[in-house]
Enzyme design. Structure first.
Site, short mmCIF file in Angstrom:
data_model
loop_
_atom_site.label_atom_id
_atom_site.label_comp_id
_atom_site.label_asym_id
_atom_site.label_seq_id
_atom_site.Cartn_x
_atom_site.Cartn_y
_atom_site.Cartn_z
CG LEU A 132 6.92 9.63 12.29
CD1 LEU A 132 7.09 8.46 13.25
CD2 LEU A 132 7.21 10.95 13.00
CG ASP A 133 12.11 12.69 8.07
OD1 ASP A 133 11.23 13.06 7.29
OD2 ASP A 133 12.89 13.48 8.66
NE ARG A 134 15.05 5.29 4.21
CZ ARG A 134 16.21 4.72 4.55
NH1 ARG A 134 16.24 3.52 5.09
NH2 ARG A 134 17.35 5.33 4.30
CB THR A 136 11.84 9.86 12.41
OG1 THR A 136 12.72 10.88 11.93
CG2 THR A 136 11.24 10.32 13.73
NE ARG A 235 16.97 14.49 9.56
CZ ARG A 235 16.97 13.80 8.43
NH1 ARG A 235 15.83 13.50 7.82
NH2 ARG A 235 18.13 13.43 7.89
#
Length: 319
Positions: A132-134, A136, A235
Site C-alpha cells: 500500500l502507498d504510504r 493509503t 489514484r
C-alpha cells in the site's frame, strides 16, 4: 514443516508430493536442497527423488531461522486484523510506509512486525504479498514463511486473492458502476508519477472495477476493485475520469477535510496456505475518512454493506 506420509502419498517422490500436494514452488525446493536440514525423511537427509513410504515423516525447513540484520525492530502501533502460522494481516495506518526505504528505516510496517515477533522470539523475514502507498490505509497480506510466500504469490498471480478498497472521490463518475481499462506508464518527468496512456505508448494494462456506494452533487464514496496491480492504479484511474481521490496531492489537490488521500483497503480474501480454504478479513472505514465522508454528506457503509462487497463478481480479472 512436517508431513506424515499416508497411503495416498506413499510411492510418490519427495518432488511429486512437495509440488502436487503441498504446493511448493520449484524455487523453494531448489533453496531447500542446499540446506543441511532442508529436506529430511525420518530425520535423514534425502534428495527430491527419494520415494516415500507410508508412515515416513517428511520434514521441510520452510520456517525462518533468523531475522535479517538490516530490519530494525521498532515498537509502533499496528493493529493485526488476522494472524495464523503462515500469514499476518495488519491494518496499516495512514502515513506509515509498508517497507523500509531511504528516509524510512525504522517507521514502517516491516519494523513494527519485526518488533512484534522479536518479542515472541520468533524469527521474522518481511514478505509482503501486496503493498500500500504510504498514505493509503488498511489491510496488508504478509507471508510468515517461504512456503506461504510461494503459495500466496502464485495465488495473487492466478487471480485468487481478492481486494476491495473504499475511496472518497471529488466529483461523480459517469456511471454508478463500471470498468476502467487503460494502460499506465511512468511519466517522463518523474520516477514516481504515473499517467494513463495508449497501448502503443509503452504502458502496462490496468483494470479497475468500481461501484458507487453514496454520492452528492460534488463527491462520491466508491468501492474500487483493482483487477491488476499497477503502481498508483486507483489514484491514476479516478483522476483520469476527472474524479481524483479526496486529498490526493499528487493526482488531485490537498483537502482541509483530511491530511492524506482518502483511500482504504477494506476487504481481503485469500486462500490459506495451510489448507486452501478462503480466509476473509475486513477493516472498517478509518476515523479520518468517516469524518470527511460525514462532512461531505456521504453515507458510510455499515458492516453488512462491507461484507456484501466481497460478493461482487470481478469483471475481466484476467487479461
Amino acid at each position: 514443516m512436517d508431513y506424515r506420509v499416508d497411503e495416498y502419498a506413499a510411492g510418490k517422490t519427495v518432488l511429486e508430493l512437495a509440488k502436487q500436494t503441498l504446493g511448493l514452488s520449484t524455487g523453494l525446493l531448489r533453496h531447500l536442497k542446499f540446506l543441511d536440514n532442508g529436506i529430511l525423511v525420518n530425520e535423514r537427509r534425502v534428495t527430491v527423488r527419494y520415494i516415500l513410504q507410508q508412515g515416513d515423516l517428511l520434514s521441510l525447513a520452510v520456517e525462518d531461522t533468523r531475522s535479517p540484520d538490516f530490519l530494525l525492530p521498532n515498537d509502533l502501533p499496528l493493529p493485526i486484523a488476522y494472524e495464523d502460522a503462515d500469514t499476518a494481516v495488519p491494518e496499516k495506518p495512514p502515513h506509515m510506509p509498508t517497507h523500509p526505504s531511504c528516509g524510512h528505516r525504522e517507521d514502517t510496517v516491516a519494523n513494527a512486525l519485526a518488533f512484534r515477533y522479536a518479542a515472541e522470539q520468533i524469527p521474522f523475514v518481511f514478505r509482503p504479498i501486496n503493498r500500500l502507498d504510504r498514505n493509503t490505509s488498511g489491510l496488508l497480506l504478509i507471508a510468515r514463511n517461504r512456503m506461504a510466500a510461494a503459495k500466496l504469490s502464485r495465488a495473487m498471480k492466478d487471480g485468487y486473492i481478492q481486494k476491495r478498497y473504499l475511496a472518497i472521490l471529488c466529483g461523480t463518475l459517469p456511471q454508478e458502476e463500471g470498468l476502467i481499462e487503460t494502460h499506465i506508464r511512468r511519466t517522463a518527468q518523474s520516477i514516481i508519477v504515473r499517467e494513463n496512456c495508449s497501448p502503443d505508448e509503452g504502458g502496462d494494462l490496468a483494470r479497475t472495477q468500481y461501484i458507487t456506494l453514496s454520492r452528492t452533487d460534488t463527491h462520491s464514496l466508491v468501492c474500487a476493485i483493482p483487477l491488476t496491480g499497477r503502481t498508483h492504479q486507483l489514484r491514476v484511474h479516478f483522476s483520469g475520469l476527472g474524479c481524483p481521490i479526496l486529498g490526493d496531492d499528487l493526482y488531485g489537490t490537498p483537502s482541509p477535510l483530511i491530511d492524506r488521500h482518502a483511500l482504504h483497503s477494506c476487504l481481503l480474501a485469500f486462500p490459506r496456505p495451510s489448507d486452501g480454504a478462503t480466509q476473509t478479513v475486513r477493516s472498517a472505514l478509518p476515523d479520518d475518512m468517516r469524518q470527511a465522508a460525514n462532512a461531505l454528506g456521504l453515507s458510510c457503509p455499515d458492516p453488512d454493506t462491507l461484507a456484501s462487497l466481497l460478493q461482487i463478481s470481478p469483471k475481466g480479472a484476467k487479461p
